[in-house]
Every structure is written in structure tokens, then in C-alpha cells.
Motif scaffolding. Structure first.
Motif, PDB file in Angstrom:
ATOM      1  N   LEU A  88      12.902   0.364 -11.361  1.00  0.00           N
ATOM      2  CA  LEU A  88      12.718  -0.373 -10.108  1.00  0.00           C
ATOM      3  C   LEU A  88      11.267  -0.831  -9.957  1.00  0.00           C
ATOM      4  O   LEU A  88      11.004  -1.981  -9.610  1.00  0.00           O
ATOM      5  N   LEU A  89      10.328   0.063 -10.261  1.00  0.00           N
ATOM      6  CA  LEU A  89       8.923  -0.233 -10.011  1.00  0.00           C
ATOM      7  C   LEU A  89       8.365  -1.303 -10.947  1.00  0.00           C
ATOM      8  O   LEU A  89       7.657  -2.212 -10.500  1.00  0.00           O
ATOM      9  N   ILE A  90       8.678  -1.215 -12.228  1.00  0.00           N
ATOM     10  CA  ILE A  90       8.114  -2.172 -13.187  1.00  0.00           C
ATOM     11  C   ILE A  90       8.542  -3.611 -12.876  1.00  0.00           C
ATOM     12  O   ILE A  90       7.708  -4.515 -12.866  1.00  0.00           O
ATOM     13  N   PRO A  91       9.840  -3.876 -12.616  1.00  0.00           N
ATOM     14  CA  PRO A  91      10.215  -5.258 -12.264  1.00  0.00           C
ATOM     15  C   PRO A  91       9.534  -5.774 -10.997  1.00  0.00           C
ATOM     16  O   PRO A  91       9.093  -6.928 -10.951  1.00  0.00           O
ATOM     17  N   ILE A  92       9.415  -4.926  -9.955  1.00  0.00           N
ATOM     18  CA  ILE A  92       8.801  -5.381  -8.706  1.00  0.00           C
ATOM     19  C   ILE A  92       7.310  -5.632  -8.894  1.00  0.00           C
ATOM     20  O   ILE A  92       6.769  -6.647  -8.435  1.00  0.00           O
TER      21      ILE A  92
END
Length: 396
Positions: free
Chosen positions: A293-297
Motif C-alpha cells: 500500500l505504502l510504496i504505490p502511494i
């Protein structure tokens, strides 16, 4: 109650049309004299009717699409003096801003493409299990009811790129956390909505910034947007009020009923209980991690910043601030969302979280999720054009 509101709204709309036909009854304009044509109500108080009707009907009926469309139709009727042919040509094909011409504008289409890319990213995050993984992590670390609500706000502030992307992501991620701490779905919806739009409309890197700056022709729309942020009292006061209500545990009106029932275990106390038996949208992929979740955002935010300064000439020697203020927001956001999309797919394929065909299956799902936002934007652009054609700016 909902049907009654819709019926009242429709009766009000029909009554307004009848009154307008009486007030503006005169020789209708024709397509032949369209180049030199000017409507009879140009720059009068009637030029304000389209947005007033759209806002009024939206408040009465709670239907945004039909309300915006009603405002557009009223604008077209006023502009054409109730000539049906001229009205249709004005709404659809007017070169100054008919619906078809709005959809053929590169800047507007760029914003729509950006929205679609965000919808695809949300679908990817859910299918990969990143949203579910973050929700589980948050559930283990958030211990109080106030903490659950504050965490919704914090995540909403961090996802400032677009309000629809914000709502779709924060809703799917934080729903298990707030459910565990007995926060009503009505309160969760309020916090998400009261964070998403206010944060996005004062964030320089957002679809709001791209859309708003496009309304200022012949000027540096981006710098005007930046200078207007301190005066956006709706956004600022909404955020302040929301934080104060959560921290002080203040509830009133219908929300108090929802929250009182939630503390007793019933989190679905909206009148028609539309989501009480709904299936969870978040896919619990056992391979999904918080990093999914964190890397794409994070990639989305970084790529959007790079895309905007690129369009402003930063890599050609222009200073960062000058490049940012002189950027093409629509084009930059498209670049950013596209590269974030590519990074996300590569990440999931390398980690073997999703197969390639599963990633591609998210494309139509993401598009469908953003259809409401696209419709609202197209109708809003067209409504603005109808208002401009009636000389509302000159009248004001």
C-alpha cells in the motif's frame, strides 16, 4: 422520505421551467445568427439561475447528477430563449464550452485520464491485499476510539492527490479499524468526506488544483490557486471543526444517534441500512504486506511532483519554484499517475503478489469506480460554460 425529496425537487424544477418560459417568452434565436447571437437575459439576475438551481436541487434531492444536468438545461434554455435546436447545440457543441468541446480539450481529458489511473491504482491496492494488510497493522497499533478516528484523518491528509482516490483508499483501509472500535459508518463517512475534499482543494499537487487552475484563462492560474489557499475558509474550518469534534467527543443531531447506537454495537444505523449486509470490498490476499500500500502511494506523490516540475521546465534549467508555479498540472498529473501505475505493477509482479492478468483485470474495475467523478466533472464544466454564456460574470 428519499422519494418525497426527489418528487419535491422535480416539481420545483418543472415550476422553474414554466416560470422561465413566461418571463422570457420572446422571439427565439436561430442557429443562422449564432455568431452574433446574444440571449435576452444576458448579464441579468437570471444568469445566476443555473448554478442556483443545481445547488438547490442537490440539497433537496441529494442527487448530484440530475441536479447538475437540470442546471445545464436551464442555462441552455435561457441562452436559446427556449429554442430547442439552439439549446441542444449550445449544451453539446458550443465552441466556447459545450459538453463535447469540453471533452475534446486536452487539459480536461488529462484530468479524466488521471482520475481513471487513480481508480485503477485503488483496485490494484485492494486486489493485492495492501489495503487489508495496512488495516490489520493499524488495528494492532490503534487502541482507542479517538485514535481510530484521528488515524482516518491522518491517512486522509497524506493521500491528498485526489478526493475520490482519498475516499476509496481510506474507506477500504480504515473500515476494519473503526468497526473494531465501534465507530459508526456514518461517522466514518463524515470524517473521510470532511478530510478528502478540504485537503485536496488546498493541496497544490491534486486534481482539484489542475481543474481550478484551468478556469483562469490568460493568467497564471497555479500561482493564483496558491495565493487563494489562506482564503479557502470552507476547507480550513471544516478540518478544524472535525478535529475539535473528535478530540472533544462532541456529537449532535442525527450523528449523535448513530454514534450512541454504535457504542451499543450497531454501526449501521443509517435510515435504510444500505450497508448492513454488504460484502467487504477489500480482498484479503495473504501475500499482501503494508509495503504493497505504502510504496504505490508514495510513488504516486513523488511521480506527480516530478511530472509537474518537468512540465514547468525544471530539467531545462528553470528553478524549482518557478517550474512548479509554471507547470501544466493536468499534464504533470497524467505523467505521475502513469509512472506510479507502472511502478505498482512491476512491484506486484516482482513480489508475486498478483499475476499480470490479475493486474490487467483491475483496469476496467478502476474505470468503473471513477465514472461518478468523471460525470460530475463533465457536468460541472458544462454548467460553468452555460453560466458564462449568460454573462453571469459581467452581472456580478
Amino acid at each position: 422520505m428519499k422519494m418525497k425529496r426527489k418528487q419535491i425537487g422535480m416539481l420545483v424544477f418543472i415550476a422553474i421551467i414554466v416560470i422561465l418560459m413566461v418571463v422570457t417568452s420572446q422571439t427565439p434565436g436561430t442557429i443562422a445568427d449564432a455568431d452574433s447571437y446574444q440571449c435576452k437575459v444576458y448579464a441579468t439576475i437570471l444568469s445566476l439561475l443555473p448554478p442556483v438551481i443545481a445547488i438547490g436541487l442537490a440539497l433537496i434531492t441529494k442527487e448530484v447528477y440530475t441536479s447538475l444536468l437540470a442546471g445545464i438545461i436551464v442555462g441552455g434554455l435561457l441562452y436559446s430563449n427556449f429554442n430547442l435546436e439552439l439549446m441542444l447545440n449550445t449544451i453539446l457543441f458550443q465552441e466556447e464550452g459545450g459538453m463535447i468541446y469540453k471533452l475534446s480539450d486536452a487539459g480536461n481529458v488529462g484530468i479524466l485520464v488521471f482520475l481513471v489511473m487513480l481508480g485503477i491504482l485503488v483496485s490494484l491496492l485492494n486486489r493485492a491485499g495492501g489495503s487489508a494488510a495496512f488495516g490489520k497493522w493499524a488495528s494492532r497499533h490503534i487502541k482507542t476510539r479517538i485514535g481510530a478516528q484521528i488515524s482516518v484523518m491522518i491517512l486522509g491528509v497524506l493521500i491528498f492527490v485526489d478526493d475520490y482516490f482519498n475516499c476509496l483508499t481510506v474507506g477500504s483501509v480504515m473500515r476494519p479499524v473503526t468497526d473494531r472500535h465501534k465507530v459508526s459508518r456514518a461517522k466514518l463517512s463524515y470524517i473521510i468526506d470532511a478530510t478528502a475534499a478540504p485537503v485536496c482543494i488546498i493541496a497544490p499537487i491534486s486534481s482539484w488544483a489542475a481543474a481550478v487552475t484551468g478556469f483562469v484563462e490568460g493568467e497564471d492560474g497555479f500561482s493564483i490557486f496558491i495565493r487563494a489557499i489562506p482564503y479557502n475558509f470552507y476547507a480550513i474550518l471544516t478540518i478544524v471543526m472535525m478535529i475539535a469534534m473528535v478530540m472533544m467527543k462532541v456529537e449532535y443531531g442525527p450523528m449523535k444517534l448513530h454514534e450512541d447506537n454504535a457504542k451499543k454495537g450497531d454501526i449501521y444505523t443509517t435510515p435504510d441500512r444500505p450497508y448492513a449486509n454488504a460484502e467487504e470490498e477489500t480482498v484479503d490476499n495473504c501475500k499482501g504486506k503494508v509495503m504493497d500500500l505504502l510504496i504505490p502511494i508514495i510513488s504516486l506523490i513523488i511521480c506527480c511532483v516530478i511530472g509537474m516540475i518537468y512540465t514547468g521546465g525544471f530539467f531545462d534549467g528553470v528553478g524549482f519554484v518557478e517550474a512548479f508555479s509554471g507547470s501544466d498540472a493536468s499534464q504533470g498529473l497524467v505523467y505521475g499517475s502513469f509512472f506510479a501505475f507502472v511502478i505498482t505493477i512491476v512491484l506486484y509482479l516482482v513480489r508475486r503478489v498478483l499475476k499480470f492478468d490479475e493486474c490487467m483485470a483491475c483496469l476496467p474495475d478502476g474505470f468503473k469506480a471513477m465514472v461518478p467523478a468523471i460525470l460530475i466533472l463533465v457536468f460541472a464544466w458544462t454548467l460553468k460554460s452555460m453560466t458564462d454564456s449568460l454573462g453571469a460574470a459581467e452581472y456580478v
